[in-house]
Design a protein around this motif. Structure first.
Motif, PDB file in Angstrom:
ATOM      1  N   GLU A 270      -5.476   6.337  -5.276  1.00 42.04           N
ATOM      2  CA  GLU A 270      -4.169   5.590  -5.544  1.00 42.04           C
ATOM      3  C   GLU A 270      -3.414   5.538  -4.009  1.00 42.04           C
ATOM      4  O   GLU A 270      -2.922   4.303  -3.655  1.00 42.04           O
ATOM      5  CB  GLU A 270      -3.198   5.975  -6.619  1.00 42.04           C
ATOM      6  CG  GLU A 270      -2.375   5.026  -6.814  1.00 42.04           C
ATOM      7  CD  GLU A 270      -1.133   5.172  -7.801  1.00 42.04           C
ATOM      8  OE1 GLU A 270      -0.155   4.702  -8.088  1.00 42.04           O
ATOM      9  OE2 GLU A 270      -1.383   6.258  -8.404  1.00 42.04           O
ATOM     10  N   MET A 271      -3.529   6.403  -3.647  1.00 39.91           N
ATOM     11  CA  MET A 271      -2.729   6.598  -1.986  1.00 39.91           C
ATOM     12  C   MET A 271      -3.530   6.798  -1.139  1.00 39.91           C
ATOM     13  O   MET A 271      -4.432   7.276  -1.142  1.00 39.91           O
ATOM     14  CB  MET A 271      -1.667   7.693  -2.053  1.00 39.91           C
ATOM     15  CG  MET A 271      -0.574   7.587  -3.072  1.00 39.91           C
ATOM     16  SD  MET A 271       0.595   6.613  -3.022  1.00 39.91           S
ATOM     17  CE  MET A 271       1.691   7.364  -1.818  1.00 39.91           C
ATOM     18  N   ALA A 272      -3.296   6.159   0.229  1.00 38.81           N
ATOM     19  CA  ALA A 272      -4.234   6.245   1.354  1.00 38.81           C
ATOM     20  C   ALA A 272      -3.644   7.201   2.208  1.00 38.81           C
ATOM     21  O   ALA A 272      -2.468   7.525   2.412  1.00 38.81           O
ATOM     22  CB  ALA A 272      -4.356   4.698   2.108  1.00 38.81           C
ATOM     23  N   ARG A 273      -4.527   7.886   2.917  1.00 38.59           N
ATOM     24  CA  ARG A 273      -4.158   8.903   3.798  1.00 38.59           C
ATOM     25  C   ARG A 273      -4.106   8.520   5.377  1.00 38.59           C
ATOM     26  O   ARG A 273      -4.817   7.722   5.702  1.00 38.59           O
ATOM     27  CB  ARG A 273      -5.381  10.223   4.018  1.00 38.59           C
ATOM     28  CG  ARG A 273      -4.944  11.231   4.864  1.00 38.59           C
ATOM     29  CD  ARG A 273      -6.093  12.226   4.854  1.00 38.59           C
ATOM     30  NE  ARG A 273      -7.231  12.119   5.040  1.00 38.59           N
ATOM     31  CZ  ARG A 273      -7.764  11.688   6.205  1.00 38.59           C
ATOM     32  NH1 ARG A 273      -7.165  12.196   7.461  1.00 38.59           N
ATOM     33  NH2 ARG A 273      -9.181  11.337   6.222  1.00 38.59           N
ATOM     34  N   LEU A 274      -2.517   8.576   5.767  1.00 35.45           N
ATOM     35  CA  LEU A 274      -2.567   7.962   7.194  1.00 35.45           C
ATOM     36  C   LEU A 274      -3.101   8.845   8.052  1.00 35.45           C
ATOM     37  O   LEU A 274      -2.910   9.962   8.148  1.00 35.45           O
ATOM     38  CB  LEU A 274      -1.002   7.873   7.168  1.00 35.45           C
ATOM     39  CG  LEU A 274      -0.295   7.177   8.428  1.00 35.45           C
ATOM     40  CD1 LEU A 274      -0.671   5.531   8.418  1.00 35.45           C
ATOM     41  CD2 LEU A 274       1.183   7.558   8.570  1.00 35.45           C
TER      42      LEU A 274
ATOM     43  N   LEU B 218       0.687  -1.114   0.037  1.00 33.00           N
ATOM     44  CA  LEU B 218       0.143   0.216   0.069  1.00 33.00           C
ATOM     45  C   LEU B 218       0.905   1.314  -0.005  1.00 33.00           C
ATOM     46  O   LEU B 218       2.075   1.184   0.658  1.00 33.00           O
ATOM     47  CB  LEU B 218      -0.896  -0.156   1.330  1.00 33.00           C
ATOM     48  CG  LEU B 218      -1.856  -0.906   1.512  1.00 33.00           C
ATOM     49  CD1 LEU B 218      -2.616  -1.075   2.808  1.00 33.00           C
ATOM     50  CD2 LEU B 218      -2.778  -0.967   0.242  1.00 33.00           C
ATOM     51  N   GLY B 219       0.303   2.348  -0.485  1.00 33.11           N
ATOM     52  CA  GLY B 219       0.964   3.568  -0.714  1.00 33.11           C
ATOM     53  C   GLY B 219       0.228   4.470   0.558  1.00 33.11           C
ATOM     54  O   GLY B 219      -0.874   4.694   0.226  1.00 33.11           O
ATOM     55  N   LEU B 220       0.979   5.079   0.989  1.00 35.35           N
ATOM     56  CA  LEU B 220       0.510   6.130   2.369  1.00 35.35           C
ATOM     57  C   LEU B 220       0.997   7.384   2.076  1.00 35.35           C
ATOM     58  O   LEU B 220       2.271   7.661   1.798  1.00 35.35           O
ATOM     59  CB  LEU B 220       0.676   5.545   3.767  1.00 35.35           C
ATOM     60  CG  LEU B 220       0.344   3.991   4.078  1.00 35.35           C
ATOM     61  CD1 LEU B 220       0.862   3.676   5.324  1.00 35.35           C
ATOM     62  CD2 LEU B 220      -1.163   3.825   3.779  1.00 35.35           C
ATOM     63  N   VAL B 221      -0.046   8.475   2.492  1.00 32.92           N
ATOM     64  CA  VAL B 221       0.570   9.798   2.337  1.00 32.92           C
ATOM     65  C   VAL B 221       0.242  10.142   3.968  1.00 32.92           C
ATOM     66  O   VAL B 221      -0.349  10.070   4.757  1.00 32.92           O
ATOM     67  CB  VAL B 221      -0.517  10.601   1.779  1.00 32.92           C
ATOM     68  CG1 VAL B 221       0.104  12.110   1.796  1.00 32.92           C
ATOM     69  CG2 VAL B 221      -0.292  10.612   0.295  1.00 32.92           C
TER      70      VAL B 221
ATOM     71  N   ALA C 248      -5.706   4.328   8.396  1.00 30.55           N
ATOM     72  CA  ALA C 248      -5.512   5.089   7.247  1.00 30.55           C
ATOM     73  C   ALA C 248      -6.951   4.868   6.415  1.00 30.55           C
ATOM     74  O   ALA C 248      -7.843   3.987   6.863  1.00 30.55           O
ATOM     75  CB  ALA C 248      -4.510   4.532   6.135  1.00 30.55           C
ATOM     76  N   VAL C 249      -6.933   6.008   5.408  1.00 34.43           N
ATOM     77  CA  VAL C 249      -8.244   5.929   4.802  1.00 34.43           C
ATOM     78  C   VAL C 249      -7.759   5.855   3.214  1.00 34.43           C
ATOM     79  O   VAL C 249      -7.106   6.757   2.737  1.00 34.43           O
ATOM     80  CB  VAL C 249      -9.104   7.218   4.896  1.00 34.43           C
ATOM     81  CG1 VAL C 249     -10.413   7.191   4.135  1.00 34.43           C
ATOM     82  CG2 VAL C 249      -9.569   6.968   6.378  1.00 34.43           C
ATOM     83  N   GLN C 250      -8.416   4.990   2.335  1.00 32.63           N
ATOM     84  CA  GLN C 250      -7.973   4.754   0.906  1.00 32.63           C
ATOM     85  C   GLN C 250      -9.152   5.573   0.142  1.00 32.63           C
ATOM     86  O   GLN C 250     -10.300   5.358   0.124  1.00 32.63           O
ATOM     87  CB  GLN C 250      -7.949   3.536   0.635  1.00 32.63           C
ATOM     88  CG  GLN C 250      -7.576   3.217  -0.707  1.00 32.63           C
ATOM     89  CD  GLN C 250      -5.994   2.988  -1.091  1.00 32.63           C
ATOM     90  OE1 GLN C 250      -5.557   2.240  -0.052  1.00 32.63           O
ATOM     91  NE2 GLN C 250      -5.423   3.492  -2.007  1.00 32.63           N
ATOM     92  N   THR C 251      -8.614   6.442  -0.501  1.00 31.65           N
ATOM     93  CA  THR C 251      -9.668   7.533  -1.288  1.00 31.65           C
ATOM     94  C   THR C 251      -9.174   7.424  -2.692  1.00 31.65           C
ATOM     95  O   THR C 251      -9.861   8.128  -3.662  1.00 31.65           O
ATOM     96  CB  THR C 251      -9.565   8.893  -0.765  1.00 31.65           C
ATOM     97  OG1 THR C 251      -8.318   9.572  -0.615  1.00 31.65           O
ATOM     98  CG2 THR C 251     -10.195   8.958   0.788  1.00 31.65           C
TER      99      THR C 251
END
Length: 252
Positions: free
Chosen positions: A67-71, A33-36, A62-65
């Motif tokens: 390609e990247m999920a918000r940490l 997973l990619g996280l911001v 995190a919340v996936q909205t």
């Protein structure tokens, strides 16, 4: 989609904008997973920033909205292995290979477990070459690219005294003569393949050939762009840049 208390290993983190990080993790239930991670550069965010270092085992929300999920939150679950020298480079290779090979948001629990075991072996100082060859074997298997290490591509039992190249699509192929010099230079002994099959450490002089044979398979799946860890080793003068092999004792 919302992720709650998900266990994961941090593969990579890099700065983004002024105060944030872009983080790649290998999670137990959802794969890579990619996280911001926003606002982690301030003095009050040191604990969170430390939890997002490569090789760290974490639990995160995190919340996936997209390609990247918000940490939302992350907490370290243990102390990451403190590696130095070749072990540190092996850890970098472990993360880079996983990052490049594992597709995003594709659950791979076997890969997560294999990574956990390899990380643990690096941390306790087990032989680097054998640790990485086992992980490469397990990664290929978890991603659907694995072989029957005890038999060649035609179903014949592996001969421990013979040499084999690894065909990425068909498995081990016996090298029948010295005429195919290129085949032999990237070939592994049958003993080494059987060691992979039984999870038994090969003899030391079998590890370099096994490393080169595994490299040919990984290169096939990675495509024309190799790994930075291979280039780093070449720049350090440990290997010839034209061949891009890794540590002479069977390392990454």
């Amino acid at each position: 989609m919302r992720y709650v208390a998900q266990p994961a290993f941090v593969l990579h983190a890099r700065p983004w904008r002024e105060t944030s990080l872009l983080v790649e993790v290998l999670s137990a239930e959802h794969g890579r997973l990619g996280l911001v991670a926003r606002g982690v550069q301030g003095p009050k965010r040191q604990v969170l920033r430390a939890a997002l270092q490569p090789l760290q085992w974490i639990r995160f929300d995190a919340v996936q909205t997209g390609e990247m999920a918000r940490l939302i939150a992350a907490e370290a679950q243990d102390a990451a292995p403190r590696l130095g020298g070749e072990a540190m480079l092996a850890g970098f290779y472990l993360n880079e290979l996983t990052l490049r090979m594992a597709p995003r948001q594709d659950p791979a629990p076997e890969l997560y477990e294999a990574y956990a075991q390899a990380r643990s072996r690096l941390g306790v100082g087990e032989p680097l070459g054998w640790t990485l060859r086992r992980y490469e074997r397990d990664l290929l298997e978890a991603l659907g690219f694995g072989f029957d290490w005890a038999h060649d591509g035609d179903g014949a039992a592996i001969d421990p005294a013979a040499r084999y190249r690894l065909d990425p699509e068909h498995g081990p192929r016996r090298v029948l003569s010295d005429r195919g010099h290129g085949d032999r230079s990237s070939a592994a002994t049958g003993r080494a393949l059987l060691s992979l099959a039984t999870d038994r450490q090969p003899e030391a002089n079998d590890l370099p050939g096994l490393r080169r044979a595994m490299r040919s398979v990984l290169s096939y799946h990675l495509g024309p762009r190799g790994l930075k860890s291979w280039e780093m080793l070449a720049e350090l003068g440990r290997v010839a840049p034209r061949t891009r092999p890794d540590q002479s004792d069977g390392g990454n």
